[in-house]
Every structure is written in C-alpha cells, then in structure tokens.
Design an enzyme around this catalytic site. Structure first.
Site, PDB file in Angstrom:
ATOM      1  N   HIS A 113       0.841  -1.194   0.000  1.00  0.00           N
ATOM      2  CA  HIS A 113       0.000   0.000   0.000  1.00  0.00           C
ATOM      3  C   HIS A 113       0.877   1.244   0.000  1.00  0.00           C
ATOM      4  O   HIS A 113       1.829   1.337   0.737  1.00  0.00           O
ATOM      5  CB  HIS A 113      -0.972   0.004   1.182  1.00  0.00           C
ATOM      6  CG  HIS A 113      -0.347  -0.317   2.510  1.00  0.00           C
ATOM      7  ND1 HIS A 113       0.035  -1.596   2.876  1.00  0.00           N
ATOM      8  CD2 HIS A 113      -0.016   0.477   3.547  1.00  0.00           C
ATOM      9  CE1 HIS A 113       0.546  -1.563   4.091  1.00  0.00           C
ATOM     10  NE2 HIS A 113       0.544  -0.334   4.520  1.00  0.00           N
ATOM     11  N   GLN A 114       0.510   2.178  -0.849  1.00  0.00           N
ATOM     12  CA  GLN A 114       1.222   3.448  -0.976  1.00  0.00           C
ATOM     13  C   GLN A 114       0.517   4.498  -0.132  1.00  0.00           C
ATOM     14  O   GLN A 114      -0.655   4.785  -0.335  1.00  0.00           O
ATOM     15  CB  GLN A 114       1.245   3.861  -2.454  1.00  0.00           C
ATOM     16  CG  GLN A 114       1.498   5.325  -2.706  1.00  0.00           C
ATOM     17  CD  GLN A 114       2.926   5.597  -3.131  1.00  0.00           C
ATOM     18  OE1 GLN A 114       3.886   5.204  -2.465  1.00  0.00           O
ATOM     19  NE2 GLN A 114       3.088   6.223  -4.256  1.00  0.00           N
TER      20      GLN A 114
END
Ligand SMILES: [Zn+2]
Length: 160
Positions: free
Chosen positions: A117-118
């Site tokens: 996840h960014q």
C-alpha cells in the site's frame, strides 16, 4: 515451516486471504466503506488510522507484498492514482505538502506487510504538535466518513 508448507494457508490461497483488510476493503460498499475511488487494477481507501485528515492508501487489488511484484499495468495505475490523490486532496483541503511512500516489510514499519500500500499523507504547516508525544493520541477534526465523501465527490471519473 508450518507457514511455508501451508498448514495455516487461508481459504482461497494467498491470492485473496480472507483476513487481509486490503483484500476485503474493495468489497465493502455500505455507508461505512472508506473506499474513495476504484481503478482497473488499484483502488484508493482512507487509512483507518490516519496521521492527518485525508491520509489515503493506494492499493493494488492483488494481494502482493513487494513493489517488484507489481505488473506494468499496476505500476502505471498506482502512479496515476497517487498523482490524482494529490490533486484531489489539494483541491479539497489545500494541503501545503505531502509525504508519499511505501513501507516494504515489517522491519521497515509496514503495519500490514503482506499487501502493498502506498501512503499519501497530506501535510499542513504546523500540523505536527505535542499531542502524539504527550497524550499518545491524535486530534482529527473530521470524521472519516465525511472525509471519504469529500474526496470521492472530487475524484475525477477518468483520472489520467
Ligand atoms: Zn490482501
């Protein structure tokens, strides 16, 4: 070794572990859903434990851990959606700056290391204060569902 040999292998295999919140989030469509936008290969969701209002996560639908696991389509869309997230947050809340990034692996601070996840964290001058240090709590002046509504309404239908 138990993990490797699959004794505790989740139902459906590792592609969509039933307990993974980032695999489950896109399926939630009710009023408590925190999903802001859905692309072809990635989606955007509010962080349940935000550092700041508007703290978003851009996630691939696929349950992959490492940035090098992303295929070209996912890599491209993750980048476009990160840029779009910055534009939308600027438009909605006039953020002064951003912290962007991925924590790769538990040792690097990833809370849910198994699903990439960014982070997109909006910053405002003076947003860091004594509360996290002294009271181990954060002051968030906006409800998550309200934040989601604002961002989802501003999200373009075809981000490029
Ligand atoms: Zn997952």
């Amino acid at each position: 070794m138990t993990y490797i040999s699959g004794q505790d292998r989740p139902e459906g295999g590792y592609e969509k572990p039933s307990g993974c919140p980032f695999c489950r989030a896109p399926a939630q469509t009710g009023d408590d859903s925190l999903v802001v936008a859905r692309g072809e290969t990635v989606y955007v969701v509010l962080n349940l434990y935000p550092y700041n209002p508007g703290h978003l996560l851009v996630c691939p639908y696929r349950h992959v851990a490492d940035y090098t696991d992303l295929d070209p389509a996912e890599t491209g869309e993750l980048a476009v959606y990160t840029q779009t997230a910055m534009r939308v947050i600027r438009q909605v809340s006039s953020a002064h700056g951003f912290n962007l990034g991925m924590n790769q692996g538990g040792v690097a601070g990833a809370g849910i290391a198994a699903h990439l996840h960014q982070h997109v964290v909006p910053r405002w001058g003076g947003d860091a204060n004594f509360m996290p240090v002294v009271a181990r709590t954060k002051v968030l002046p906006q409800l998550l569902t309200d934040t989601r509504g604002l961002l989802a309404a501003a999200w373009p239908t075809n981000p490029r």
